[in-house]
Design an enzyme around this catalytic site. Structure first.
Site, PDB file in Angstrom:
ATOM      1  N   ARG A  36      -2.464  16.851  -0.303  1.00  0.00           N
ATOM      2  CA  ARG A  36      -1.203  16.429  -0.928  1.00  0.00           C
ATOM      3  C   ARG A  36      -0.862  17.255  -2.170  1.00  0.00           C
ATOM      4  O   ARG A  36       0.313  17.437  -2.472  1.00  0.00           O
ATOM      5  CB  ARG A  36      -1.271  14.944  -1.295  1.00  0.00           C
ATOM      6  CG  ARG A  36      -1.060  14.058  -0.083  1.00  0.00           C
ATOM      7  CD  ARG A  36      -1.096  12.612  -0.442  1.00  0.00           C
ATOM      8  NE  ARG A  36      -0.617  11.808   0.665  1.00  0.00           N
ATOM      9  CZ  ARG A  36      -0.621  10.485   0.677  1.00  0.00           C
ATOM     10  NH1 ARG A  36      -1.077   9.814  -0.356  1.00  0.00           N
ATOM     11  NH2 ARG A  36      -0.157   9.833   1.714  1.00  0.00           N
ATOM     12  N   GLY A  61      -3.823   5.441  -6.246  1.00  0.00           N
ATOM     13  CA  GLY A  61      -4.423   4.154  -5.895  1.00  0.00           C
ATOM     14  C   GLY A  61      -3.546   2.977  -6.264  1.00  0.00           C
ATOM     15  O   GLY A  61      -2.337   3.116  -6.437  1.00  0.00           O
ATOM     16  N   LYS A 197      -4.742  -0.976  15.885  1.00  0.00           N
ATOM     17  CA  LYS A 197      -3.957  -2.192  16.101  1.00  0.00           C
ATOM     18  C   LYS A 197      -2.587  -1.959  16.709  1.00  0.00           C
ATOM     19  O   LYS A 197      -1.807  -1.176  16.190  1.00  0.00           O
ATOM     20  CB  LYS A 197      -3.753  -2.905  14.767  1.00  0.00           C
ATOM     21  CG  LYS A 197      -4.998  -3.542  14.235  1.00  0.00           C
ATOM     22  CD  LYS A 197      -4.632  -4.296  12.991  1.00  0.00           C
ATOM     23  CE  LYS A 197      -5.844  -4.951  12.381  1.00  0.00           C
ATOM     24  NZ  LYS A 197      -5.549  -5.400  11.030  1.00  0.00           N
ATOM     25  N   GLY A 354      -1.805   9.850   8.279  1.00  0.00           N
ATOM     26  CA  GLY A 354      -2.939   8.943   8.476  1.00  0.00           C
ATOM     27  C   GLY A 354      -4.157   9.610   9.095  1.00  0.00           C
ATOM     28  O   GLY A 354      -4.458  10.774   8.838  1.00  0.00           O
ATOM     29  N   GLY A 377       1.853   5.515   5.930  1.00  0.00           N
ATOM     30  CA  GLY A 377       2.786   4.383   6.002  1.00  0.00           C
ATOM     31  C   GLY A 377       4.233   4.860   6.067  1.00  0.00           C
ATOM     32  O   GLY A 377       5.044   4.348   6.834  1.00  0.00           O
ATOM     33  N   GLY A 574      39.584   7.005 -21.757  1.00  0.00           N
ATOM     34  CA  GLY A 574      39.851   7.640 -23.046  1.00  0.00           C
ATOM     35  C   GLY A 574      38.909   7.199 -24.156  1.00  0.00           C
ATOM     36  O   GLY A 574      39.111   7.533 -25.311  1.00  0.00           O
TER      37      GLY A 574
HETATM   38  N1  LIG Z   1     -11.623   2.546  20.909  1.00  0.00           N
HETATM   39  C1  LIG Z   1     -11.761   2.358  19.606  1.00  0.00           C
HETATM   40  N2  LIG Z   1     -12.523   1.390  19.104  1.00  0.00           N
HETATM   41  C2  LIG Z   1     -12.664   1.212  17.792  1.00  0.00           C
HETATM   42  N3  LIG Z   1     -12.062   1.964  16.865  1.00  0.00           N
HETATM   43  C3  LIG Z   1     -11.286   2.954  17.295  1.00  0.00           C
HETATM   44  C4  LIG Z   1     -11.091   3.197  18.668  1.00  0.00           C
HETATM   45  N4  LIG Z   1     -10.250   4.229  18.788  1.00  0.00           N
HETATM   46  C5  LIG Z   1      -9.926   4.632  17.537  1.00  0.00           C
HETATM   47  N5  LIG Z   1     -10.553   3.886  16.630  1.00  0.00           N
HETATM   48  C6  LIG Z   1     -10.485   3.996  15.157  1.00  0.00           C
HETATM   49  O1  LIG Z   1      -9.153   3.861  14.722  1.00  0.00           O
HETATM   50  C7  LIG Z   1      -9.084   4.365  13.405  1.00  0.00           C
HETATM   51  C8  LIG Z   1      -7.674   4.837  13.100  1.00  0.00           C
HETATM   52  O2  LIG Z   1      -6.793   3.792  13.300  1.00  0.00           O
HETATM   53  P1  LIG Z   1      -5.377   3.722  12.576  1.00  0.00           P
HETATM   54  O3  LIG Z   1      -5.604   3.494  11.116  1.00  0.00           O
HETATM   55  O4  LIG Z   1      -4.564   2.730  13.308  1.00  0.00           O
HETATM   56  O5  LIG Z   1      -4.814   5.196  12.807  1.00  0.00           O
HETATM   57  P2  LIG Z   1      -3.747   5.991  11.918  1.00  0.00           P
HETATM   58  O6  LIG Z   1      -4.246   5.973  10.490  1.00  0.00           O
HETATM   59  O7  LIG Z   1      -3.736   7.386  12.495  1.00  0.00           O
HETATM   60  O8  LIG Z   1      -2.467   5.271  12.090  1.00  0.00           O
HETATM   61  C9  LIG Z   1     -10.097   5.474  13.356  1.00  0.00           C
HETATM   62  O9  LIG Z   1     -10.940   5.260  12.249  1.00  0.00           O
HETATM   63  C10 LIG Z   1     -10.861   5.370  14.665  1.00  0.00           C
HETATM   64  O10 LIG Z   1     -12.254   5.442  14.482  1.00  0.00           O
HETATM   65  O1  LIG Z   2      -1.204   7.025   0.357  1.00  0.00           O
HETATM   66  C1  LIG Z   2      -0.167   6.422   0.548  1.00  0.00           C
HETATM   67  O2  LIG Z   2       0.045   5.679   1.668  1.00  0.00           O
HETATM   68  P1  LIG Z   2      -0.484   6.178   3.125  1.00  0.00           P
HETATM   69  O3  LIG Z   2      -1.989   6.220   3.094  1.00  0.00           O
HETATM   70  O4  LIG Z   2       0.028   5.112   4.074  1.00  0.00           O
HETATM   71  O5  LIG Z   2       0.115   7.513   3.382  1.00  0.00           O
HETATM   72  C2  LIG Z   2       0.992   6.521  -0.401  1.00  0.00           C
HETATM   73  O6  LIG Z   2       0.618   7.198  -1.582  1.00  0.00           O
HETATM   74  C3  LIG Z   2       1.543   5.130  -0.756  1.00  0.00           C
HETATM   75  O7  LIG Z   2       0.580   4.386  -1.428  1.00  0.00           O
HETATM   76  P2  LIG Z   2       0.650   2.778  -1.375  1.00  0.00           P
HETATM   77  O8  LIG Z   2       0.434   2.367   0.073  1.00  0.00           O
HETATM   78  O9  LIG Z   2      -0.445   2.298  -2.295  1.00  0.00           O
HETATM   79  O10 LIG Z   2       2.019   2.366  -1.858  1.00  0.00           O
END
Ligand SMILES: Nc1ncnc2c1ncn2[C@@H]1O[C@H](COP(=O)(O)OP(=O)(O)O)[C@@H](O)[C@H]1O
Ligand SMILES: O=C(OP(=O)(O)O)[C@H](O)COP(=O)(O)O
Length: 655
Positions: A36, A61, A197, A354, A377, A574
């Site tokens: 970043r 954070g 999820k 992510g 997010g 004015g």
């Molecule tokens: N079949 C699975 N069972 C348990 N955990 C899984 C499985 N497939 C993927 N994961 C876990 O999902 C996590 C990512 O999930 P998520 O946060 O929803 O993804 P993102 O951050 O890309 O949106 C990873 O840490 C991965 O280890």
């Molecule tokens: O790291 C962030 O979110 P992200 O991990 O979903 O990309 C952003 O800096 C937003 O932070 P926040 O979810 O504490 O508002």
């Protein structure tokens, strides 16, 4: 709607308050991933090279409004200082005298990082006073914090109500790629979703069902769908309470003709750890008890590749398996590789931040995608089709096709005919050829004929400052619409506050004049606005409602579209006091909503609403970039060269 960027402004000597997202992972005070920071460098460098002074804001954070040393931005500022060859200083405060002094002594081409914005309680509450304070430190705001764009906080959204906010290059790129695939993906459009999820991604799936051609599902979320379809999933992760939802999404996909592609095999194990025994099983054979699916299998990889092959756009969000452990990383790696292969052949590929971004990075493939988002997010919400407040707050360019934009000067009782001739000749040379908006000059009646003659070969239009509603008769001192038409005057100001206040013009009288002007095909510039006492008593909207309703009385929708409204708060005429862009926008939006109620949305949207009251080159940009402000009715500044500068601002903002 395209956003204005740092490229659109003159930065020389400007104080720029720049919001970045330096919310980086730290371990024992050390940055573990500086993606970043590096992603914002090109904007920072550009702004510095152009001679600006940069005050840098970021959160780190979630310290929840308290000063907590472990959340200090100092390590980040230190790293930035290394990356920018010593141009960066840090101050461990978020406001106060020390900050102001540091800003005061900041040199061109230098950066001042202030402490974590979330040490301030007001930051996440988008506190007005805090936003105003930060805005007061600078001339303009630059927003390069895409990762924070889904938050409406003081440092990204609040400041933008006070000073104009421009996109940095990172923000621009994120909008181009994520906004681009969302608004107008080149087809076929494939989306690969994984992670844990379904519930986190319902909004995204719903939105994509309207847009994508293929949706591929992997990761743990596939088991919620497979379970919903009656498959045996052993002890794989799934969401019990989302089974019905999964069924309905599958049904919706079928109805919409979207290919919803689920895995046909999976890598299973009895425990989620490295070095355990693994097997590949077919989904149709089911997963036996005590075993769980932790990755997609090789047949699924083949199937995904085959079905994805002709895609022109691919978006990927969420890993296909537990990629952090080698035994379960093949699915994620293979998917990343196949996307890269397609990208090399011309497909646009986007990773929505992510964990998938982390996975691509781990496999050394991140640079080979068209775009890897820096927001988790934020990119998810963007993919859901939501408007992100951080992006909304950045000023947009205005489209010529959307509206009739107008820059009108109201000279009042100023300039003789000789002076008029001289000044209009000058204006004609400078702004006589505008075509994306109308330039209108309203002069005293005695100079109208001369004015019309002088601008006759230009695009400048001439307007009168008043007229009577009768054609002719015993109305000493008045002029009629016929007289104006006769000498080719095209506009007429009606109901200016000075006429309402000094000459006692009533709403009823003004309505008669508007009707007459419309009948004669003169463009009425209909002025409204509240007195200071009315604003202080919270009566602004009541006054505006009365003036609009009476002014438009018995005017049909077709004619209403030809009326130009000028909102001029009387306390700002004015006096040198100008309504803030936010105050003006609030009233303009109210006027628009009122017109929509009286007529309809289409009519309301085609009526130009100008702002008037101490408009000057130094405040006009902020006003004109507001959504519902379609130009200005300018008094004092229309008598001088400043009028040309106002036109230049229109040129900059209109696309
Ligand atoms: N079949 C699975 N069972 C348990 N955990 C899984 C499985 N497939 C993927 N994961 C876990 O999902 C996590 C990512 O999930 P998520 O946060 O929803 O993804 P993102 O951050 O890309 O949106 C990873 O840490 C991965 O280890
Ligand atoms: O790291 C962030 O979110 P992200 O991990 O979903 O990309 C952003 O800096 C937003 O932070 P926040 O979810 O504490 O508002």
């Amino acid at each position: 709607m395209s956003k204005m960027t740092v490229r659109d402004i003159d930065l020389k000597g400007k104080k720029v308050i720049m919001r970045v997202d330096f919310n980086v992972p730290l371990k024992d005070g050390k940055i573990t991933d500086e993606t970043r920071i590096k992603a914002a460098l090109s904007t920072i460098k550009y702004v510095l090279e152009k001679g600006a002074k940069v005050i840098l804001l970021s959160h780190l954070g979630r310290p929840k409004g308290e000063v907590k040393p472990e959340f200090s931005l100092k390590p980040v500022a230190n790293r930035l200082n290394e990356l920018l060859d010593g141009k960066v200083s840090f101050i461990d405060k978020t406001r106060g005298e020390e900050v102001e002094k540091a800003v005061e002594s900041l040199e061109e081409g230098k950066v001042l990082v202030i402490e974590n914005t979330r040490f301030e309680k007001g930051e996440t509450k988008n506190n007005e006073e805090l936003a105003k304070y930060w805005a007061s430190l600078a001339d303009i705001h630059v927003n390069d914090a895409f990762g924070t764009a889904h938050r409406a906080h003081a440092s990204n959204v609040g400041i933008a109500s006070n000073i104009p906010s421009f996109a940095g290059f990172l923000m621009e790129k994120e909008i181009k790629f994520i906004g681009g695939v969302n608004d107008n993906p080149e087809k076929p459009y494939s989306v690969i979703l994984g992670g844990v999820k379904v519930s986190d991604k319902i909004g995204v799936i719903n939105n994509l069902l309207e847009k994508a051609d293929n949706i591929f599902i992997g990761g743990a979320m596939m088991f919620t769908f497979l379970k919903a379809m009656g498959k045996e999933i052993g002890s794989s992760l799934f969401e019990e309470d989302k089974l019905d939802l999964a069924k309905s999404l599958l049904k919706k996909a079928e109805e919409k003709g979207v290919n919803f592609i689920l895995p046909v095999d999976t890598v299973i194990a009895q425990e989620l750890k490295a070095g355990v025994e693994t097997k590949v099983v077919k989904i149709e054979d089911g997963i036996e008890k005590g075993w769980m699916g932790l990755d997609i299998g090789p047949e699924t990889v083949k199937l995904f590749k085959e079905k994805m092959a002709n895609s022109k756009t691919i978006v990927w969000n969420g890993p296909m398996g537990v990629f952090e452990i080698d035994e379960f990383s093949n699915g994620t790696k293979s998917v990343a590789e196949m996307i890269v292969e397609f990208t090399e052949k011309g497909t646009t590929s986007v990773i929505g931040g992510g964990d998938s971004a982390a996975a691509a990075e781990k496999f050394g493939l991140a640079k080979k995608f068209s775009h890897v988002s820096t927001g988790g997010g934020a990119s998810l919400e963007y993919l859901e089709g939501k408007k992100l407040p951080g992006i909304e707050a950045i000023v947009s360019k205005k489209k010529v096709t959307d509206k009739r934009y107008i820059l009108a000067g109201n000279w009042k009782m100023n300039k003789t005919t000789t002076e008029t001739a001289e000044f209009l000749a000058k204006l004609s040379g400078k702004i006589g050829n505008k075509s994306s908006y109308d330039v209108v000059v309203c002069t005293p009646a005695v100079s109208l004929q001369k004015a019309v003659d002088i601008v006759s070969s230009t695009n400048i239009k001439i307007g009168a400052e008043n007229m009577h509603y009768e054609d002719k008769g015993a109305f000493t001192g008045e002029i009629s619409s016929h007289m104006l038409k006769d000498i080719n005057v095209e506009y007429v100001v009606l109901g200016h506050s000075e006429r309402r206040d000094i000459f006692g013009e009533t709403d009823e009288l003004i309505n008669k004049k508007i009707i007459k002007a419309l009948k004669e095909e003169l463009n009425p510039i209909f002025c409204i606005g509240e007195h200071l006492e009315e604003r202080e008593k919270d009566l602004t909207f009541n006054v505006i409602e009365r003036q609009i309703k009476e002014g438009f009385n018995s005017i049909n929708a077709e004619d209403a579209k030809k009326v130009i409204i000028a909102y001029e708060p009387i306390w700002a005429i004015g006096t040198g006091k100008v309504a803030t862009p936010a105050q003006a926008q609030e009233v303009h939006a109210y006027i628009r909503s009122l017109l929509a109620k009286m007529y309809d949305e289409e009519t309301a949207n085609s009526i130009s609403i100008l702002y008037g009251g101490s408009v000057k080159p130094n405040n006009y940009f902020g006003l004109f970039t507001k959504k519902d402000i379609d130009g200005g009715l300018v008094g004092g500044a229309s008598l001088t060269e400043a009028f040309v500068e106002l036109a230049e601002i229109m040129d900059l903002v209109i696309e």
